[in-house]
Scaffold this active site. Structure first.
Site, PDB file in Angstrom:
ATOM      1  N   ARG A 272       9.994  -0.081  -1.525  1.00 51.02           N
ATOM      2  CA  ARG A 272      10.970   0.348  -0.516  1.00 51.02           C
ATOM      3  C   ARG A 272      12.152  -0.598  -0.398  1.00 51.02           C
ATOM      4  O   ARG A 272      13.224  -0.202   0.057  1.00 51.02           O
ATOM      5  CB  ARG A 272      10.264   0.571   0.820  1.00 51.02           C
ATOM      6  CG  ARG A 272       9.333   1.793   0.774  1.00 51.02           C
ATOM      7  CD  ARG A 272       8.578   2.001   2.055  1.00 51.02           C
ATOM      8  NE  ARG A 272       7.780   0.888   2.475  1.00 51.02           N
ATOM      9  CZ  ARG A 272       6.513   0.668   2.124  1.00 51.02           C
ATOM     10  NH1 ARG A 272       5.894   1.510   1.341  1.00 51.02           N
ATOM     11  NH2 ARG A 272       5.864  -0.381   2.557  1.00 51.02           N
TER      12      ARG A 272
ATOM     13  N   GLU B 101      -3.350 -10.897   2.288  1.00 54.18           N
ATOM     14  CA  GLU B 101      -4.512 -10.963   3.171  1.00 54.18           C
ATOM     15  C   GLU B 101      -5.717 -10.266   2.560  1.00 54.18           C
ATOM     16  O   GLU B 101      -6.846 -10.504   2.956  1.00 54.18           O
ATOM     17  CB  GLU B 101      -4.180 -10.383   4.552  1.00 54.18           C
ATOM     18  CG  GLU B 101      -3.715  -8.952   4.549  1.00 54.18           C
ATOM     19  CD  GLU B 101      -2.227  -8.780   4.298  1.00 54.18           C
ATOM     20  OE1 GLU B 101      -1.766  -7.647   4.487  1.00 54.18           O
ATOM     21  OE2 GLU B 101      -1.524  -9.714   3.889  1.00 54.18           O
TER      22      GLU B 101
END
Length: 171
Positions: free
Chosen positions: A59, A96
């Site tokens: 994006r 993460e």
């Protein structure tokens, strides 16, 4: 910013339960909102000496290429491994939920180039920090990092403490 914020759709439990995904599709579908977004994203940098805009896959390509067009500079795609056909420089970084990498062509940035880094969202900051590292590894200077939205509880700005950060919408 309220008019832009109204164009970002919440999708609960995507990509997994407990995550509230911020969908930019309604924003990019509306030409007036998209133009307003790009103009506000680049406003602080219109009178600076930026030589290129870099955007992260995927994006960041949308907002970064439009920003580069408006600033009349080139666009540097920062891509996932194996997507660029020429010699590349690469940085690895931790997410993460695993590890990732970004690549750019070795000749995309000249030493001393002034780069504006753009993406749709600043979350934990891992990808943005890796992007800054890649720009610097190629000899460029990160002038600033600009984001359409920032998820402030995730403290991504902390990863970018060496750089000016500009976010249009903060959640």
């Amino acid at each position: 910013m309220q008019s832009l914020k109204a164009k970002i759709r919440d999708i609960p439990d995507f990509p997994q339960p407990g995550i509230l995904f911020k969908d930019i599709t309604p924003l990019v579908l509306d030409p007036a909102s998209l133009r307003r977004c790009i103009n506000q994203l680049i406003a602080p940098y219109k009178n600076t000496r930026i030589t290129a805009v870099a955007g992260m896959e995927a994006r960041g390509f949308i907002f970064g290429s439009l920003a580069a067009w408006e600033l009349n500079v080139g666009f540097i795609p920062l891509r996932k491994p194996g997507k660029l056909p020429y010699d590349v420089q690469k940085v690895d970084y931790a997410l993460e939920y695993g590890n990732a990498s970004l690549e750019a062509h070795i000749d995309a940035i000249e030493p001393g180039d002034k780069i504006l880094l753009i993406d749709d969202v600043l979350a934990t900051g891992g990808t943005a920090r890796a992007s800054c590292d890649l720009v610097e590894k190629l000899g460029g200077e990160v002038v600033a990092c600009a984001f359409v939205m920032e998820l402030s509880p995730l403290k991504g700005r902390d990863q970018l403490s060496r750089f000016p950060v500009h976010s249009l919408i903060t959640y």
